[in-house]
Design an enzyme around this catalytic site. Structure first.
Site, PDB file in Angstrom:
ATOM      1  CE  LYS A  74      -3.870   2.062   2.596  1.00  0.00           C
ATOM      2  NZ  LYS A  74      -4.702   2.010   3.815  1.00  0.00           N
ATOM      3  CB  SER A 149      -8.187   3.732   2.660  1.00  0.00           C
ATOM      4  OG  SER A 149      -7.297   3.139   3.594  1.00  0.00           O
ATOM      5  CB  SER A 173      -8.285   0.828   5.570  1.00  0.00           C
ATOM      6  OG  SER A 173      -9.004   2.009   5.363  1.00  0.00           O
TER       7      SER A 173
END
Ligand code: GLN
Length: 481
Positions: A74, A149, A173
């Site tokens: 990420k 997210s 997330s």
């Protein structure tokens, strides 16, 4: 044998050991899919560096433990060798001077970073649509969101671009995008994984964790990143190593179904799929009872005071001088410079959160909002403690709905915030939880959330693994492999 990109990390390691594949083969297979990124999962990658790393590892006399397995990261995690933006324009082109501890540990173990994945700006969102850069599509339906997210990491694993990935979870997330993309996502106990090098959103909640297509891969990935790090004072010594789960039944396990998370607001198809999972839990010998978390209904309100309060402080460092974006066209003094950089560099959701947080912390409002929210956080944690006096694990849906259409919730922040009703209470309590796919509703994956007391990671993986075998969910989105 399956095509190299379809292998789980465990299968990759077995094939490497037997000489059926090489790090170079695995990296080439992953790169081919990263470069044909139909899903918009990746923001950056460096093919030459990944290839070079694979060659080095293939030439080693002894293969390191994760020797040559590709991983997606990420973009909230700092990487010295790849740009790191946290999905924000304010960090466009930013190259950190160091690599996050968790990524560093994986690279030392021989994992090869295949790219940085898309995300909601500063991890604020539930659909990845708040990314300042691009849209990410759900591999199960290209017109729908992957969740967020960490949507890029979830889509990358679901679309076989990498066997596994790292994400971060503040209020859901990792778990929510895992649920929406039909894969396994895990948020460890707060403090399990060092946050050094994770671009901070809400520091009392942020945790790094694994995405994978199997529970055992999740456990393997977590086993390499847990533990104390001098650079993060909240990271913990990890007494019991994370081991690979093998449980085949659930005899003697007491499971609680969270009453408040099975009713209103949960889509009927989601409820039906998790109820099928509860039947399997019973078939495997566990007992199930309904359990109440009376204050969990205040989770969203509490979170949307505390997380913005913390983010308003954490994001103060983005001033256009020390990190990322610089503006040369600003006339005026330093204050005007800050205003211009922050005005242009942050997107609307980030600005909304900074304003909410600043308001909640302002003198005169601090006691009424921030302090009260902290007190409610304690009540929520106590609800979980009371529940864990009666049962070993708690189950609920991970997300109240399956993947929603792109664009549906972007202009309605409150409906977006509701995506995390099931995951936020767990985050506020600081306890671990895993989301595993438990079925389909109208062709879209449904996630089951299993939460346990702090440090129950090994037990959680066991339960999730036993259930995964019983459910036999096929994580291949139609037409993707
Ligand atoms: N969707 C939640 C939010 O927008 C949680 C995000 C997260 O866990 N980073 O804050």
């Amino acid at each position: 044998m399956s095509a190299p990109h379809e292998l789980t990390a465990e299968q990759c390691l077995a094939a490497l050991r037997s000489g059926d594949t090489t790090a170079t083969d695995l990296v080439e297979a992953a790169l081919a899919r990263v470069e044909d990124d139909r899903w918009g999962s990746f923001l950056a990658h460096d093919a030459d560096r990944a290839r070079e790393r694979a060659r080095e590892i293939d030439a080693m006399p002894e293969r390191p433990p994760l020797g040559g397995v590709p991983i997606a990261i990420k973009d909230a995690l700092s990487t010295r060798d790849l740009p790191t933006t946290s999905g924000s324009k304010i960090l466009e082109g930013f190259r950190p001077v160091y690599t996050a501890t968790c990524v560093d540990r994986l690279e030392r173990a021989g994992a090869i970073v295949i790219g940085k994945t898309n995300m909601d700006e500063f991890a604020m969102g539930s659909s990845t649509e708040n990314s300042a850069y691009q849209v990410t599509r759900n591999p199960w339906d290209a017109e729908r969101v992957p969740g967020g997210s960490s949507g890029g990491s979830a889509a990358a694993v679901a679309a076989f671009q990498a066997p596994w990935a790292l994400g971060s979870d503040t209020g859901g997330s990792i778990r929510q995008p895992a649920a929406l993309c039909g894969i396994v996502g895990m948020k460890p106990t707060y403090g399990a994984v060092s946050r050094y090098g994770l671009i901070a959103f809400a520091s009392s909640l942020d945790q790094v964790g694994p995405f994978a297509r199997t529970v055992r891969d999740s456990a393997l990935l977590l086993s390499h990143i847990v533990g104390r790090d001098e650079m993060d004072s909240t990271s913990l010594d990890w007494a019991e190593p994370i081991r690979l789960p093998e449980a085949t039944d659930l005899r003697g396990v007491r499971v609680g179904v969270v009453e408040e998370l099975m009713g209103e607001g949960i889509e009927p198809g989601v409820r039906a799929a998790v109820e099928v999972a509860f039947d399997r839990v019973r078939d495997m010998g566990a007992t199930i009872e309904r359990v109440s978390l009376p204050t969990s209904g205040y989770g969203i309100a509490t979170y949307y005071l505390l997380a913005p309060a913390e983010c308003s402080a954490n994001l103060a460092r983005f001033d256009g001088i020390r990190y990322g974006a610089h503006l040369d066209d600003v006339a005026g003094d330093l204050l005007e410079h800050y205003e211009q950089v922050r005005g242009r560099g942050f997107g609307p959701e980030v600005k909304r959160r900074i304003m909410l947080g600043t308001f909640a912390l302002a003198s005169g409002y601090y006691d009424a909002y921030y302090v009260r929210a902290q007190k409610v956080r304690t009540l929520i944690r106590r609800d979980f403690e009371a529940a864990f006096a009666k049962v070993d694990y708690l189950m609920s849906p991970t997300s109240p709905t399956t993947a929603f259409p792109l664009g549906e919730r972007v202009s309605d922040p409150y409906s977006m915030y509701l995506s995390d009703v099931c995951t936020i209470p767990v985050s506020l309590a600081g306890i671990p939880a895993i989301s595993i796919p438990c079925g389909l509703s109208e062709g879209l994956p449904v996630g089951l959330q299993i939460a346990g007391p702090a440090f129950s990671e090994n037990g959680l993986f066991d339960v999730a693994y036993a259930l995964e075998q019983a459910l036999a969910f096929d994580p291949s989105p139609p037409g993707v492999a």
